[in-house]
Design an enzyme around this catalytic site. Sequence first.
Site, mmCIF file in Angstrom:
data_model
loop_
_atom_site.group_PDB
_atom_site.id
_atom_site.type_symbol
_atom_site.label_atom_id
_atom_site.label_comp_id
_atom_site.label_asym_id
_atom_site.label_seq_id
_atom_site.Cartn_x
_atom_site.Cartn_y
_atom_site.Cartn_z
ATOM 1 N N CYS A 1 -7.686 1.955 1.842
ATOM 2 C CA CYS A 1 -8.755 1.111 1.305
ATOM 3 C C CYS A 1 -8.333 0.490 -0.023
ATOM 4 O O CYS A 1 -8.169 1.185 -1.032
ATOM 5 C CB CYS A 1 -10.028 1.940 1.121
ATOM 6 N N SER B 1 0.793 -1.228 0.000
ATOM 7 C CA SER B 1 0.000 0.000 0.000
ATOM 8 C C SER B 1 0.825 1.278 0.000
ATOM 9 O O SER B 1 0.271 2.362 -0.190
ATOM 10 C CB SER B 1 -0.948 0.001 1.203
#
Length: 470
Positions: free
Chosen positions: A239, A185
């Site tokens: 997310c 991420s």
Amino acid sequence: ARIGELRMMLPGVSVELDHIRYYPDGEAVAHIMGTLREISQDQLDEAEKAGKHYRPGDYVGKSGLEKQYEDDLRGEDGGKEIEVNALGRVVRILGEKQPVPGKTLRLTIDRDLQVAAERAMGSQVGAAVAVDPRSGAVLAMVSKPSYDANIFVKRVKPADWKGIIGNKNKPLQNRAVYNVYPPGSTFKPMMAVAGLFYHECDANTTVSCPGSFRFGRTFRCWKVHGGGVNFRRAIAESCDVWFYKLALRLGIDRMAHVIRQFGISQATGIDLPNESRYKDHHVGTMPDTAWKRRVYHEKWYPGETPSCGIGQGYVETSPLQMALSTAGVGNFGKIYRPHLLDEVLTGDGKPVRRVKPDIIHQVDAPKEAFEMVRQAMRSTVTNGTGRVCDIPGVAVCGKTGSAENRGPAHGWFIAFAPLEDPKIAVACIVEHGRHGASTAAPVCRAIMDVYFGKKKPEEIGGGNKKVSGD
């Protein structure tokens, strides 16, 4: 001492002082300094062809800065021409050549940050890099496990060598520069810049995250974020579903066009030997359709794109590349060549040459795009997954990451600070550290604590608390 006592019985033998290399910070700087070893026959032959004067038994740089700047560090040998009698005793000195000392290297490394990073990593396996976004100067670079470079200064003891090569975690590897990993991420800020550049997202782009996304197969998120996940929340709370959908809107070729402008998949040009040993000067991977055809002789399938959007799939980067790309986000797309050498001095301290900052990448995206990503990374630290790096009085901007691989996930964290005028950018990976928030982020926090004067290096300890997060 024994030879000195017996000098009258040893005609032709004398004792003279010589210099020997010593690294006072030992393991903390081993991968930067490199090692000295006795010159090999092949190196002697190469030196002779190049007109360099080496002799059997000389010690030369074999890795790190010792090898990179061997010509500067070496100097010139001195000697005496003497007349001896039939017994080998010196009668007179016919001539003498004074040795010329090698030059001195002044590095960009901040010793306090280097020690802090090494202490914060503790026994964890991985790497941490800190750079100055304004120049590319490397402020700290640690790879763990490490080794004591002092054992290579003279002949290596068999027990020491066995301990190094027998270590399954390969302490001789400089993981910060030469190893590549999925960025997980920590890739998302660059993805967000790509989305804004191609107008595939904006501040109001919102998705609902039920914890997974279906596109041919199920792509999972690390948690259920629920509804109303907008641009800032997608980065702050990491997310995956938001970025899966962005990746599909962009497509792999448009993703690669922007991501490669950050230097991902390219050698950085740092002044360490062999970084560009990879074919075509590629370090790591940012795939596209042409890459897939060239490497696998296959077409690109749309189902491969979502994973790349969260820094998985074929995407691989080095910790140094991630530190530079983070600096690029903080610096509105401008990225400087990383360098460890600040300046070269003569033996008596007179300047010979100084390294000038060199811009190697400029990301073709508007300033507004970077500002949105910067603010979202600030939210990551204030109320998102990176709260462990919320330093009082310092506007830290960061991003956590967990990179899937064989075994437990790798833990990542990247950050720059302060928001208004970035002076430091950091990246850390802890192999199999699971969550970046609990393993890599505390290392970055330690480096920044020392940089901004919140702590002293000796106050930094290894070992981290468990923190939930990507």
